[in-house]
Design a protein around this motif. Sequence first.
Motif, mmCIF file in Angstrom:
data_model
loop_
_atom_site.group_PDB
_atom_site.id
_atom_site.type_symbol
_atom_site.label_atom_id
_atom_site.label_comp_id
_atom_site.label_asym_id
_atom_site.label_seq_id
_atom_site.Cartn_x
_atom_site.Cartn_y
_atom_site.Cartn_z
ATOM 1 N N LYS A 185 7.501 13.565 8.063
ATOM 2 C CA LYS A 185 8.582 14.196 8.821
ATOM 3 C C LYS A 185 8.513 15.711 8.749
ATOM 4 C CE LYS A 185 11.919 10.435 8.264
ATOM 5 N NZ LYS A 185 13.197 10.027 7.655
ATOM 6 N N LYS A 186 8.113 16.216 7.592
ATOM 7 C CA LYS A 186 8.025 17.674 7.436
ATOM 8 C C LYS A 186 6.828 18.259 8.164
ATOM 9 C CE LYS A 186 10.316 17.959 2.913
ATOM 10 N NZ LYS A 186 10.151 18.335 1.478
ATOM 11 N N VAL A 187 5.720 17.522 8.140
ATOM 12 C CA VAL A 187 4.465 18.057 8.665
ATOM 13 C C VAL A 187 4.302 17.855 10.170
ATOM 14 C CG1 VAL A 187 1.947 17.869 8.512
ATOM 15 C CG2 VAL A 187 3.333 17.741 6.441
ATOM 16 N N ALA A 188 4.772 16.702 10.673
ATOM 17 C CA ALA A 188 4.511 16.329 12.073
ATOM 18 C C ALA A 188 4.900 17.402 13.090
ATOM 19 C CB ALA A 188 5.208 15.005 12.396
ATOM 20 N N PRO A 189 6.069 18.038 12.984
ATOM 21 C CA PRO A 189 6.459 19.007 14.018
ATOM 22 C C PRO A 189 5.641 20.300 13.993
ATOM 23 C CG PRO A 189 8.374 18.207 12.772
ATOM 24 C CD PRO A 189 7.153 17.808 12.018
ATOM 25 N N ALA B 143 -2.022 9.019 11.358
ATOM 26 C CA ALA B 143 -2.538 10.010 12.312
ATOM 27 C C ALA B 143 -1.792 9.929 13.639
ATOM 28 C CB ALA B 143 -4.036 9.802 12.532
ATOM 29 N N LYS B 144 -1.591 8.701 14.131
ATOM 30 C CA LYS B 144 -0.889 8.517 15.402
ATOM 31 C C LYS B 144 0.585 8.926 15.272
ATOM 32 C CE LYS B 144 -1.118 7.030 19.708
ATOM 33 N NZ LYS B 144 0.224 7.346 20.198
ATOM 34 N N ALA B 145 1.189 8.631 14.113
ATOM 35 C CA ALA B 145 2.585 9.012 13.895
ATOM 36 C C ALA B 145 2.739 10.525 13.875
ATOM 37 C CB ALA B 145 3.089 8.413 12.586
ATOM 38 N N LEU B 146 1.776 11.226 13.283
ATOM 39 C CA LEU B 146 1.808 12.689 13.272
ATOM 40 C C LEU B 146 1.785 13.233 14.695
ATOM 41 C CD1 LEU B 146 -0.658 13.365 10.318
ATOM 42 C CD2 LEU B 146 1.738 14.096 10.401
ATOM 43 N N HIS B 147 0.923 12.639 15.524
ATOM 44 C CA HIS B 147 0.841 13.084 16.918
ATOM 45 C C HIS B 147 2.109 12.752 17.697
ATOM 46 C CE1 HIS B 147 -0.788 13.862 20.920
ATOM 47 N NE2 HIS B 147 -0.363 12.662 21.275
ATOM 48 N N ASP B 148 2.585 11.517 17.543
ATOM 49 C CA ASP B 148 3.741 11.049 18.319
ATOM 50 C C ASP B 148 5.017 11.820 17.989
ATOM 51 O OD1 ASP B 148 2.171 9.206 19.583
ATOM 52 O OD2 ASP B 148 2.797 7.510 18.375
ATOM 53 N N SER C 244 4.996 15.119 17.096
ATOM 54 C CA SER C 244 4.668 16.539 17.165
ATOM 55 C C SER C 244 5.059 17.114 18.518
ATOM 56 C CB SER C 244 3.159 16.734 16.951
ATOM 57 O OG SER C 244 2.440 16.319 18.110
ATOM 58 N N ASN C 245 4.922 18.410 18.657
ATOM 59 C CA ASN C 245 5.185 19.065 19.939
ATOM 60 C C ASN C 245 4.076 18.790 20.953
ATOM 61 O OD1 ASN C 245 7.565 20.227 18.928
ATOM 62 N ND2 ASN C 245 6.447 21.968 18.069
ATOM 63 N N ARG C 246 3.021 18.129 20.497
ATOM 64 C CA ARG C 246 1.889 17.810 21.377
ATOM 65 C C ARG C 246 1.905 16.346 21.827
ATOM 66 N NH1 ARG C 246 -2.595 21.537 20.636
ATOM 67 N NH2 ARG C 246 -2.006 23.205 19.204
ATOM 68 N N LYS C 247 3.000 15.644 21.596
ATOM 69 C CA LYS C 247 3.046 14.196 21.833
ATOM 70 C C LYS C 247 2.769 13.802 23.278
ATOM 71 C CE LYS C 247 8.090 14.303 22.261
ATOM 72 N NZ LYS C 247 9.365 13.867 21.658
ATOM 73 N N ASP C 248 3.015 14.703 24.227
ATOM 74 C CA ASP C 248 2.763 14.387 25.643
ATOM 75 C C ASP C 248 1.349 14.754 26.068
ATOM 76 O OD1 ASP C 248 5.380 13.424 26.001
ATOM 77 O OD2 ASP C 248 6.136 15.450 26.322
ATOM 78 N N ARG D 75 -4.770 20.255 17.632
ATOM 79 C CA ARG D 75 -4.266 20.045 16.272
ATOM 80 C C ARG D 75 -5.226 19.041 15.634
ATOM 81 N NH1 ARG D 75 0.810 17.649 13.971
ATOM 82 N NH2 ARG D 75 0.816 18.400 11.820
ATOM 83 N N LEU D 76 -5.779 19.397 14.473
ATOM 84 C CA LEU D 76 -6.807 18.568 13.852
ATOM 85 C C LEU D 76 -6.223 17.707 12.742
ATOM 86 C CD1 LEU D 76 -9.888 17.955 13.718
ATOM 87 C CD2 LEU D 76 -9.997 19.647 11.876
#
Length: 448
Positions: A161-165, A184-189, A191-195, A281-282
């Motif tokens: 939760k802290k890292v994803a955004p 990995a998918k949860a981090l993307h979903d 994040s501000n890059r989810k779209d 984002r890597l």
Amino acid sequence: MVLKEATILVIDDDVDVLTALRLLFKPLVKEVIIEKNPSNIGAQIDKKNFDIIILDMNFNGLVNTGNEGIFWLNEIKKIKPKTDVVLITAYADIDLAIRALKEGASDFLVKPWKNEKITNTISSLLKARKSNASDKKSSQLGTSAIIGESEAIKDVFLKLKKVAPTDANVLILGENGTGKDLIAKALHDNSNRKDKPFVKVDVGALTSSLFESELFGYKKGAFTDAKEDRVGRFEAANGGTLFLDEIGNITLGQQVRLLTVLQNRLVTPLGSNEAISIDIRLICATNIEPKVLADEQKFRKDLIYRINTVDIVMPPLRDRGTDITLLAKHFISVYADKYNKSQFLLDSGFISKLKKHDFPGNVRELQYVLERAVIMADSTSLKPEDLVFSSIERQTSKASTTTMNLDSLEKNAILTVLEKNKGNVSKSAKELGITRAALYRRLDKYEL
């Protein structure tokens, strides 16, 4: 949601159709309401929240459009846009029904229908609704499809939760089968890059020749089989997230090429002199232990610092306590649906046997074990004898444990003899019964 919990509205101006569907669904669902006049749709929807609406495509000219079904479909969607609408149509209306699907209908049924077909259609839609609701709930928690409530997995959720955004690069560590790809998918979903794109690459499986062409792309004619331009994975992920799985398995040469791209944020396709700017984002993942990654002879420290702004360690299943039961119930439900079986009762001995197993293959092993149990079960109650654990995983686990123990014994023996001989390699090698060269190899192996 299951069929017996559903509330269904049927709209048709044919009394025989209404009667037939009411008789079909009455013993199967929580409630079925029938309506002859489509003009009453709004009033019916205001009174009750329907899970499924079954709508006829043709009425007796109540709306002078030539395709009344689409008109009423749009009216329903205006009031309840997320309601599943199933259309009933005649063979001659198939093209119209396909158009209605594009307008937002969930499915269509052809007259005369088969009862089994219509009940299966409704059941599938309800299961999809349940799955979507579950996904939505999970994504709000920032955990995507990850199931668990143990302290070990809660720590992962908290860090996620802290890292994803943020745009921080993340290194996910953990044994095989722990669910690193889900993180990995949860981090993307979340994040501000989810779209934007989420691109996964198993870099550990790429040969040296494929590494650059897959990641950086190539131009036509760059090599013998390059018959057309190809976009690399970095460019494909531009604006989104690039997930490099099994990062610990790439060679030192590949690490240098990767580091250069990450530092400059530029990729140059093979056969081209023009660099392409990238914005990604890597996220990386590996099952290799941190102490191995810290060995500069195997992995460059400058690359580790570049990919590891934050690390997330996925706990093995054996450390997740009650999550084993939660995951077991989830997978059993999934496979019962998949193989068209009734939902199973779990014998206490079944759960007890699961908890005693150490699951060297982690969640992936649990999943396969339970799929087999569901397929082979002879009754609706799963018992201990329905659990058969993989001999492959047992042998792998046993072999790795034996290797670890032997290595530990050998290392301790070498240390003892070296201390006894005050570091004299020749004397130590003679006492150990090996050559000086063999002892030096072991000193290097154990970093002594």
